[in-house]
Design an enzyme around this catalytic site. Sequence first.
Site: not given
Length: 534
Positions: A154, A176, A8, A70
């Site tokens: 994800e 999330d 992850d 990211k």
Amino acid sequence: MSRTVGIDLGTTNSEVAVVENGQARVLPGEDGDLILPSCVGFSDTGKLLVGREALRQYAAAPDRTVRSIKRWMGTDHKTTLRVDTASDESRDYLPHEISAMILRALKQRAETALGETVTQAVITVPAYFTDAQRQATKTAGEIAGLEVLQIINEPTAAALAYDVRSEETEQVLVYDLGGGTFDVSVVEITGEVTEVLSSHGNNQLGGDDFDRRLQLHLAERFRQTHGVDVPDDLATQARLLRAAEQVKVTLSAHAFAPVREAFLGSKGKTALHLEAEISRSDFEDLIRPLLEETLEAIDRALTDADLDAEDLDRIILVGGSTRIPLVQQMVEEHLGQPPVDGVQPDLCVALGAALQAGVLVGEDVEAILVDVIPHSLGISAAVDTPMGIMPGFFSVIIPRNSVVPISRSEVYSTLSPNQSAVEIEIFQGENQIAEENVPLGSYKIEKLPPGPAGSIQIEVHFDFDLNGILTVTTTEKGKGQQGTLVVNNAGIQRLSSHELKQARADLDALFEADETIDVSSVSTTLKRFLSTPN
Ligand code: AMP
């Protein structure tokens, strides 16, 4: 032999997991930490730092450190890092080059933990990532020395970790909320196939925002106490921000959190300290408006997927910030059903990626096994129900089937005027009458200060660890008087996530069949009291 891992690669934190004997587990670093902060930097001697060490120097050396890379994946955004303080040399890095350093550190972590080389990986990305962003992630993996077997979404990985593999088609909402980003996805799962129906989010919303709001709140408390502002320099503000995050995390398990930061400022020659207590409700007031935005995103995702809340078969929570009780409560109230739990929310994406990696290399993959407590734990209390005050009620603090380790607290008040003592009687079981359950121990808190009924507040905190040890701590809010009891035999049970789901459904059915009041469903509005010991 070489191994295949699941990774992850997160905005704030990253993890690496592996399947062993059919089960997935997240691999710790040498410091025992399962989480690697997604932060890269160079020390003042030019040494490459990845993870917590880099994060530690972030506030003091932003010219040598980078986080949240990211957000830039798939672009040609350049990050300039000062790599050598002595010669003042700087170098430009592309986002995938920085990500490769994080992946390399994860590969190394896995190799040390497993004692074997790691050459292949499944890496996760957000559902909304474009082709360019996916390609950049794959390139980062290759630079790090990993053959990227698959890039998976994800929410798909999270669903895999929760063992959503029924033959029937299931519609699952994955919420999330991490450190710096928020995503909500609606996915449709049939057998092994997962399709993302819609995805929404805000890549500038997460736990970091909660920390900043709390930081301002702490600064305001300091100003009110001392009449001067907290100094505006980087180091002091970084300390305040760290204290804020600590308070936030404490408040996920406790109703109150103390803050003590010595020498935070000064007035003339006098050093000033920050000493305050923040309540969970103070914190909830600060973050509620931000959480309301996430509910709007849920509605948009449902509309795009052409579904209503009732059509959802499951709600899955992902990301460290979903450990905040208000997040769980607001999502549940908004969607009309409780989210499933059973896997740690900040680890489930890595675990799902490892399961997928296991499947791809032909390993025999079973469900993830989780440790749960087999019986509810709580104390005897009088509760104010719609039918009046009922004494001897079993007030549950940690519900059955909660995943361990777990900490929870509840606040109770005195029932009578000038009540000078209370008894904490701990039980395990499922009966609403405390005495009908198994007693685990008891102790008294005496010499309570005089006051009207309900004026003395006592926080009862249950800490249940991986060895089945329950530690009960009580704190009287006024004088800070504390009591503790340790129970060694509360027990742990191992269930697969499938068995857990079944056990919960059985329990729900039991409650529905029960004519008595279901206190669990109204627990947030109930008043709870401790009466005078017999
Ligand atoms: P993630 O990106 O999923 O690793 O989540 C990181 C965020 O979760 C950070 O903002 C953490 O401060 C936050 N977090 C981790 N544990 C907790 C907790 N127990 N309560 C509240 N926030 C937490």
